[in-house]
Each structure stands twice: as C-alpha cells, then as structure tokens.
Design a protein around this motif. Structure first.
Motif, PDB file in Angstrom:
ATOM      1  N   THR A  54      -0.909  -3.452   3.406  1.00 21.88           N
ATOM      2  CA  THR A  54      -0.099  -4.205   2.446  1.00 21.88           C
ATOM      3  C   THR A  54       1.397  -3.988   2.638  1.00 21.88           C
ATOM      4  OG1 THR A  54      -0.303  -2.447   0.786  1.00 21.88           O
ATOM      5  CG2 THR A  54      -1.936  -4.220   0.719  1.00 21.88           C
ATOM      6  N   GLY A  55       1.770  -3.103   3.552  1.00 20.49           N
ATOM      7  CA  GLY A  55       3.181  -2.863   3.831  1.00 20.49           C
ATOM      8  C   GLY A  55       3.732  -3.852   4.839  1.00 20.49           C
ATOM      9  N   THR A  65       1.375  -6.371   7.006  1.00 22.08           N
ATOM     10  CA  THR A  65       1.366  -7.810   6.733  1.00 22.08           C
ATOM     11  C   THR A  65       1.793  -8.608   7.959  1.00 22.08           C
ATOM     12  OG1 THR A  65       3.590  -7.617   5.766  1.00 22.08           O
ATOM     13  CG2 THR A  65       1.724  -7.575   4.246  1.00 22.08           C
ATOM     14  N   GLN A  66       2.715  -8.060   8.751  1.00 25.54           N
ATOM     15  CA  GLN A  66       3.114  -8.753   9.985  1.00 25.54           C
ATOM     16  C   GLN A  66       2.002  -8.687  11.031  1.00 25.54           C
ATOM     17  OE1 GLN A  66       7.580  -8.448  11.018  1.00 25.54           O
ATOM     18  NE2 GLN A  66       7.214  -6.664   9.734  1.00 25.54           N
ATOM     19  N   ALA A  67       1.266  -7.574  11.060  1.00 23.80           N
ATOM     20  CA  ALA A  67       0.126  -7.474  11.969  1.00 23.80           C
ATOM     21  C   ALA A  67      -0.936  -8.512  11.611  1.00 23.80           C
ATOM     22  CB  ALA A  67      -0.466  -6.071  11.922  1.00 23.80           C
ATOM     23  N   ILE A 113      -9.299  -2.327   6.685  1.00 22.51           N
ATOM     24  CA  ILE A 113      -7.914  -2.232   6.228  1.00 22.51           C
ATOM     25  C   ILE A 113      -7.813  -1.125   5.195  1.00 22.51           C
ATOM     26  CG2 ILE A 113      -7.311  -4.636   6.691  1.00 22.51           C
ATOM     27  CD1 ILE A 113      -7.704  -5.249   3.729  1.00 22.51           C
ATOM     28  N   GLY A 114      -6.638  -0.568   5.056  1.00 20.70           N
ATOM     29  CA  GLY A 114      -6.429   0.469   4.065  1.00 20.70           C
ATOM     30  C   GLY A 114      -4.997   0.497   3.589  1.00 20.70           C
ATOM     31  N   ALA A 115      -4.805   0.960   2.366  1.00 19.45           N
ATOM     32  CA  ALA A 115      -3.469   1.060   1.781  1.00 19.45           C
ATOM     33  C   ALA A 115      -3.492   2.113   0.672  1.00 19.45           C
ATOM     34  CB  ALA A 115      -3.014  -0.296   1.230  1.00 19.45           C
ATOM     35  N   GLY A 116      -2.323   2.377   0.121  1.00 21.33           N
ATOM     36  CA  GLY A 116      -2.228   3.393  -0.916  1.00 21.33           C
ATOM     37  C   GLY A 116      -2.957   3.017  -2.193  1.00 21.33           C
TER      38      GLY A 116
END
Length: 400
Positions: free
Chosen positions: A12-13, A17-19, A35-38
């Motif tokens: 989500t960073g 998001t560009q990837a 996918i993973g995020a905080g």
C-alpha cells in the motif's frame, strides 16, 4: 512464458502501488501471489488483493485482521460479486506476517517495508532462495553483515534508483575493472547553500524538495544528505566496493542516477527521467527489461545536466556515514536509528537543522564497542541504544 510470481511487501506504500501498476500493465510477465502491509489502510489492501487475485495477504498489525476480512466482503460487494463467487485469500496477521510472506512460494519478493522491520523479511526471503527486489534501506544499512552471510551472488536486485543505475552500469565491465562508483544526489532543498546559511532554516523549507515527491522523513534526509549517506553504505554492501572508492556528486536535474568509472578511464552513466517505475520494473524483471516501464529521455530536445562536487563542510553526513561504515560494529545501524530520532526532534521544533548531523556525530562518538551483529536482535539492541542516546542528548541541549 509462465508469469513470474511476485510477493509484494509494503503493497500500500509508494513502492508497492507503483509495482502493482507495472504488474497491471504486464500480466503476461508477472503474477502477484501475495501482498502485505502494516495494516493502516485495509480498504486499499483488500482492493489490491481482490484485483490481483492473490493467494495470501499479510498485515503486521494483528488487531486489524478482522477489519481486513470485512474489507474483503465490502470490496467484493462494490465489484458486484455475490458471496461464494470469489475465493478469500489466506490472512497472515501479526509482527511476523511480513517474514512469513517473504517465505511464501514465489520467484521474487519485493521488500518495500519501511524501517528496520524490513530486515527479518529480507533474511527470510534470501534463506528461502527467492530473488530479492530490495527497496528497504535498513536491511543493508543496519543489517549488512547479516545479509552478507546468507545472500548468494546476484540474489539481491536493488530498487533504489541510484543502486539500480549502478547495477545497470556495472554490466559494462567485470568487478576487477571498476575504479569507483559515483552516486548522484539532487542536493535536496538546500543545495548550493553554505553552512552558515543553514543555521536558521525551517521545517517547511526542508520539506520543499525541488525534484522528488517523497515522505517527510526521506525529504528531510535529502535536505541533510543523510539519505545519500545511507545510500553510500548500501552501495558498499551491495557491490563490495571500498568506501574510499564511493563518491557523491550533486546533480540537480535528477536524470543521471549514478555512474561507474572503470580502470581504463571510461565512465558509464544510467540516465532516465525521475520515475521510480523504471527501477521497480527492472528489479521485478531482472535481468530482463520491461518494455515501456516508464518514459525515456526526450532526445529531440536540448538538455543541460550539471554535476557538482559535494560540499562536505555544509553537508557532513556522507563523510560521517563512511566513517561509521568503515568502523562497522553496528555503527551504521546506530547512525540510521539516531538520525530517525533527530529528524523527529527537528520536525517537532526541538532541534535545529544543523543539530541533526551534529547529534548523529555525538551519538556515534559515545557509542560503546558493539560487536559485529550476529542476529536481528543484535541490530535492534544497537538501534535501541542509539535512539535513547539521541533523545538524551537532545533533551540535555534543550535544558541547557
């Protein structure tokens, strides 16, 4: 051609998001399986997961796991999908979620996690034999010795634009033909200023980066040149080039992303407009390029590109980082952690701009004789000491 399977950490960073934008335009080449995020934006995480059809989603904050599951149903409803018409991905939640994701079956792990939390996933991905597209600075700055122990030659592909540029230029010769690496720096908000002109600059001025749109910490690091100092440590760890042979030049246009000079006098530079999609795409597709990943330089127009030597008196951060890197024994980890505390204090109005690097130097001077790190806990212990030391110095200065 079977699509390369990707796990995105920090989806989500900005990097994530560009990837995903690159994957979206190249579904024949890439498939995101995890996918993973905080966990700060579960709505976006759910949207990404269902759009990409991933097998697994990770959140570092265990308390939002149920919120994420509800977000899946909300996103499915928004898309007009009836319950039962779609498969929910597996959810990994908690502080070890990113590390578990890094071990998930795939070809490439892109580590876009911010901070030292990215070190454990880096080590996990390398030990699992994955190709690691690395955007997490701390993995190499703080945990360089740990990473060196487990990484195979060529297993790490850099995502930072400068290190991607170096990796591309290094294709032009063998390791023993390299004379020096030259990293370029935009110069940040205060490029060209003398030291005495920096005594009273404000937070707002430091955040006014002339080229890149970045978060506040990275933007202030660019203004102090700490960001470039950390990249020097990264370059040493990635390419095994001595610190004395790694140089920094100020390049305001941010088109020449770095250069390699070879022993015969040739210098190879990588040039492209400032767009992170290019190094991200190259890291995902390495060693092959991704067609039309980003716009190229318009060669139908005239261009003027400048390269200036770095003023070490006004911006001593790079010189200080080289000394920390050469000393080893957790000094780079101490440098990075203390800087984060100093930037927070500057942003809060508790430290002047020049006090950031001055405090860094005081922390490094006072550092006990740590051993070379053998575990992640060793790195975290050194960072914890550095943060406490920086806070104490800043508090004493305020009370003086």
């Amino acid at each position: 051609m079977t699509p390369r399977e990707i796990v995105l950490l920090g989806s989500t960073g900005s990097i994530g998001t560009q990837a995903i934008d690159i994957v979206r335009r190249n579904t024949d080449r890439f498939r995101v399986v995890g996918i993973g995020a905080g966990g700060g934006n579960v709505a976006l995480l759910a949207q990404q997961a269902l759009e990409l059809g991933v097998d697994v989603v990770g959140v570092a904050k265990a308390s939002v796991a149920q919120d994420l599951q509800l977000a899946f149903y909300a996103e499915a409803s928004r898309r007009g999908w009836a319950t039962g018409d779609f498969k929910l991905p597996k959810i990994l939640a908690g502080p070890d979620a990113m590390t578990e994701l890094a071990e998930w079956p795939c070809d490439t792990v892109l580590n876009g996690v911010v901070g030292s939390l990215g070190l454990a996933p880096t080590l996990a991905a390398l030990k699992a034999g994955r190709t690691l597209a690395l955007a997490n600075k701390e993995s190499l700055v703080a945990g360089g010795p740990l990473v060196r122990k487990v990484a195979r030659p060529g297993q790490i592909v850099p995502v930072d634009s400068e290190h991607s540029a170096l990796a591309q230029a290094l294709r032009s010769g063998t390791a023993n033909e390299v004379r020096r690496l030259v990293l370029t720096a935009s110069g940040g908000a205060f490029r060209g200023r003398r030291r005495e002109e920096l005594e009273h600059v404000t937070v707002q001025e430091a955040l006014a980066h002339p080229t890149w749109d970045m978060g506040p910490v990275v933007t202030i690091n660019s203004a102090t040149l700490v960001n470039k100092a950390l990249e020097v440590i990264e370059a040493h760890e990635l390419f095994n080039v001595p610190y004395v042979d790694i140089h920094v030049m100020v390049h305001p246009q941010s088109v020449i992303h770095s250069l390699v000079e070879f022993v015969d006098g040739s210098t190879i530079a990588q040039c492209s407009p400032p767009d992170m999609r290019l190094p991200i795409a190259l890291a995902l597709g390495w060693p092959e390029r991704v067609k039309d990943a980003a716009a190229g330089v318009d060669w139908s127009k005239a261009h003027t590109w400048e390269l200036r030597p770095l003023d070490d008196d006004a911006f001593p951060a790079v010189k200080l980082a080289k000394a920390a890197g050469e000393a080893g024994r957790c000094r780079p980890a101490i440098y990075n952690a203390a800087n984060e505390e100093c930037v927070a204090a500057f942003t809060a109005g508790d430290l002047p701009f020049l006090g950031i690097v001055e405090t860094l130097e005081r922390v490094l001077t006072a550092a006990p004789d740590f051993a070379e790190p053998g575990t992640v806990d060793d790195v975290l212990a050194a960072e914890s000491w550095a943060r406490a030391s920086a806070r104490e110095i800043i508090a004493n200065e305020r009370g003086a």
